[in-house]
Scaffold this motif. Structure first.
Motif, short mmCIF file in Angstrom:
data_model
loop_
_atom_site.label_atom_id
_atom_site.label_comp_id
_atom_site.label_asym_id
_atom_site.label_seq_id
_atom_site.Cartn_x
_atom_site.Cartn_y
_atom_site.Cartn_z
N ILE A 4 0.86 -1.18 0.00
CA ILE A 4 0.00 0.00 0.00
C ILE A 4 0.89 1.23 0.00
CG2 ILE A 4 -1.72 1.30 1.32
CD1 ILE A 4 -2.54 -1.46 2.56
N TYR A 5 0.60 2.18 -0.86
CA TYR A 5 1.34 3.44 -0.90
C TYR A 5 0.50 4.49 -0.18
CZ TYR A 5 4.45 7.09 -2.55
OH TYR A 5 5.35 8.12 -2.62
N ALA A 6 1.04 5.06 0.90
CA ALA A 6 0.30 6.04 1.70
C ALA A 6 -0.18 7.19 0.83
CB ALA A 6 1.18 6.56 2.83
N GLY A 7 -1.43 7.56 0.99
CA GLY A 7 -2.02 8.64 0.22
C GLY A 7 -2.70 8.21 -1.07
N ASP A 8 -2.55 6.94 -1.45
CA ASP A 8 -3.21 6.41 -2.64
C ASP A 8 -4.41 5.55 -2.24
OD1 ASP A 8 -1.16 7.53 -4.07
OD2 ASP A 8 -0.37 5.65 -4.86
N THR A 9 -5.38 5.46 -3.13
CA THR A 9 -6.50 4.53 -2.93
C THR A 9 -5.97 3.12 -3.18
OG1 THR A 9 -8.09 6.19 -3.66
CG2 THR A 9 -8.81 3.88 -3.71
N TYR A 10 -6.34 2.19 -2.31
CA TYR A 10 -5.92 0.79 -2.47
C TYR A 10 -7.17 -0.06 -2.65
CZ TYR A 10 -4.22 -3.86 -1.68
OH TYR A 10 -3.94 -5.20 -1.85
N THR A 11 -7.18 -0.91 -3.67
CA THR A 11 -8.29 -1.85 -3.89
C THR A 11 -7.73 -3.23 -4.16
OG1 THR A 11 -9.71 -0.13 -4.81
CG2 THR A 11 -10.31 -2.40 -5.31
N HIS A 12 -8.33 -4.21 -3.50
CA HIS A 12 -7.97 -5.62 -3.70
C HIS A 12 -9.26 -6.36 -4.05
CE1 HIS A 12 -5.20 -9.04 -2.86
NE2 HIS A 12 -6.34 -9.67 -2.85
N GLU A 13 -9.30 -6.95 -5.23
CA GLU A 13 -10.49 -7.66 -5.68
C GLU A 13 -10.30 -9.16 -5.50
OE1 GLU A 13 -12.94 -6.67 -9.42
OE2 GLU A 13 -11.66 -8.35 -10.01
N THR A 54 -21.59 -11.29 3.79
CA THR A 54 -20.98 -10.01 4.10
C THR A 54 -19.48 -10.18 4.28
OG1 THR A 54 -21.40 -10.24 6.47
CG2 THR A 54 -23.07 -9.06 5.18
N TYR A 55 -18.75 -9.09 4.08
CA TYR A 55 -17.29 -9.14 4.08
C TYR A 55 -16.72 -8.01 4.91
CZ TYR A 55 -18.09 -12.57 0.55
OH TYR A 55 -18.53 -13.71 -0.08
N SER A 56 -15.56 -8.26 5.50
CA SER A 56 -14.86 -7.23 6.26
C SER A 56 -13.37 -7.51 6.15
CB SER A 56 -15.29 -7.24 7.73
OG SER A 56 -14.97 -8.49 8.34
N GLY A 57 -12.60 -6.47 6.44
CA GLY A 57 -11.15 -6.61 6.42
C GLY A 57 -10.53 -5.55 7.30
N THR A 58 -9.48 -5.92 8.00
CA THR A 58 -8.80 -4.97 8.89
C THR A 58 -7.29 -5.11 8.76
OG1 THR A 58 -8.88 -6.53 10.74
CG2 THR A 58 -10.65 -4.90 10.61
N ILE A 59 -6.62 -4.04 9.14
CA ILE A 59 -5.16 -4.02 9.27
C ILE A 59 -4.84 -3.77 10.73
CG2 ILE A 59 -3.03 -2.81 8.65
CD1 ILE A 59 -4.32 -2.07 5.99
N LYS A 60 -3.93 -4.58 11.28
CA LYS A 60 -3.51 -4.43 12.67
C LYS A 60 -1.99 -4.47 12.75
CE LYS A 60 -7.57 -6.49 14.82
NZ LYS A 60 -8.03 -7.49 15.79
N ALA A 63 -6.55 0.21 10.31
CA ALA A 63 -7.49 0.62 9.26
C ALA A 63 -8.48 -0.50 8.99
CB ALA A 63 -6.74 0.98 7.98
N SER A 64 -9.67 -0.11 8.56
CA SER A 64 -10.70 -1.07 8.15
C SER A 64 -11.00 -0.86 6.67
CB SER A 64 -11.98 -0.87 8.95
OG SER A 64 -11.78 -1.17 10.31
N PHE A 65 -11.07 -1.95 5.94
CA PHE A 65 -11.38 -1.89 4.52
C PHE A 65 -12.88 -1.67 4.32
CE2 PHE A 65 -7.46 -4.28 4.72
CZ PHE A 65 -6.77 -3.88 3.59
N ASN A 66 -13.23 -0.88 3.32
CA ASN A 66 -14.61 -0.81 2.84
C ASN A 66 -14.78 -1.97 1.87
OD1 ASN A 66 -15.30 1.66 4.15
ND2 ASN A 66 -14.06 2.71 2.62
N THR A 67 -15.95 -2.58 1.88
CA THR A 67 -16.18 -3.72 0.98
C THR A 67 -17.32 -3.44 0.02
OG1 THR A 67 -17.67 -4.81 2.55
CG2 THR A 67 -15.33 -5.37 2.69
N ASN A 68 -17.23 -4.05 -1.14
CA ASN A 68 -18.26 -3.89 -2.16
C ASN A 68 -18.36 -5.18 -2.97
OD1 ASN A 68 -20.14 -2.48 -3.92
ND2 ASN A 68 -18.50 -2.57 -5.43
N ILE A 69 -19.55 -5.75 -2.97
CA ILE A 69 -19.81 -6.92 -3.82
C ILE A 69 -20.22 -6.36 -5.18
CG2 ILE A 69 -21.26 -8.94 -4.21
CD1 ILE A 69 -21.51 -9.18 -1.13
N SER A 121 -7.56 9.01 1.80
CA SER A 121 -7.45 9.68 3.10
C SER A 121 -7.14 8.69 4.22
CB SER A 121 -8.72 10.47 3.42
OG SER A 121 -9.85 9.62 3.47
N THR A 122 -7.62 7.45 4.08
CA THR A 122 -7.30 6.42 5.08
C THR A 122 -5.83 6.02 4.99
OG1 THR A 122 -9.56 5.57 5.14
CG2 THR A 122 -7.83 4.07 5.86
N THR A 123 -5.36 5.74 3.78
CA THR A 123 -3.95 5.31 3.65
C THR A 123 -2.98 6.43 4.01
OG1 THR A 123 -3.76 5.84 1.28
CG2 THR A 123 -4.53 3.61 1.85
#
Length: 109
Positions: free
Chosen positions: A9-18, A35-41, A51-57, A72-74
């Motif tokens: 992940i590059y800070a300041g960029d939008t990150y998407t993982h499909e 339903t789906y969720s994802g977190t970074i710890k 951070a918590s990922f937003n999810t979209n089916i 803004s999150t990254t």
């Protein structure tokens, strides 16, 4: 057992993982109603979420779900190596689909 894959992940960029979920015959899994969720710890034992990922089916019949972090999150994640996971909930059963290191690179300047 979840799949393992490190992400960058590059800070300041939008990150998407499909993810494209398929069964053992390589056929798309219908994920309607799941339903789906994802977190970074910082670590597996940490209760603090970086951070918590937003999810979209995007295609339930085709088994396609995306995990996204906004720019803004990254931008608010310090450079370093963290741990992440993506999970699915299906009829009350939670399954970790993928896990690994999340390497965050800071912005230049």
């Amino acid at each position: 057992m979840p799949a393992e894959r490190d992400i960058s992940i590059y800070a300041g960029d939008t990150y998407t993982h499909e993810l494209r979920l398929k069964d053992s015959a390589n056929t798309a899994i219908n994920i309607t109603g799941r339903t789906y969720s994802g977190t970074i710890k910082i670590s597996k034992s940490s209760t603090d979420i970086v951070a918590s990922f937003n999810t979209n089916i995007s295609n339930a019949n085709g088994g396609i779900v995306s995990f996204t972090l906004s720019s803004s999150t990254t931008a608010n994640i310090s450079a370093g190596t963290y741990l992440y996971d993506f999970q699915e909930e299906n009829a009350g059963i939670i399954t970790t689909l993928i896990t690994g290191k999340a390497v965050v690179t800071g912005q230049v300047g």
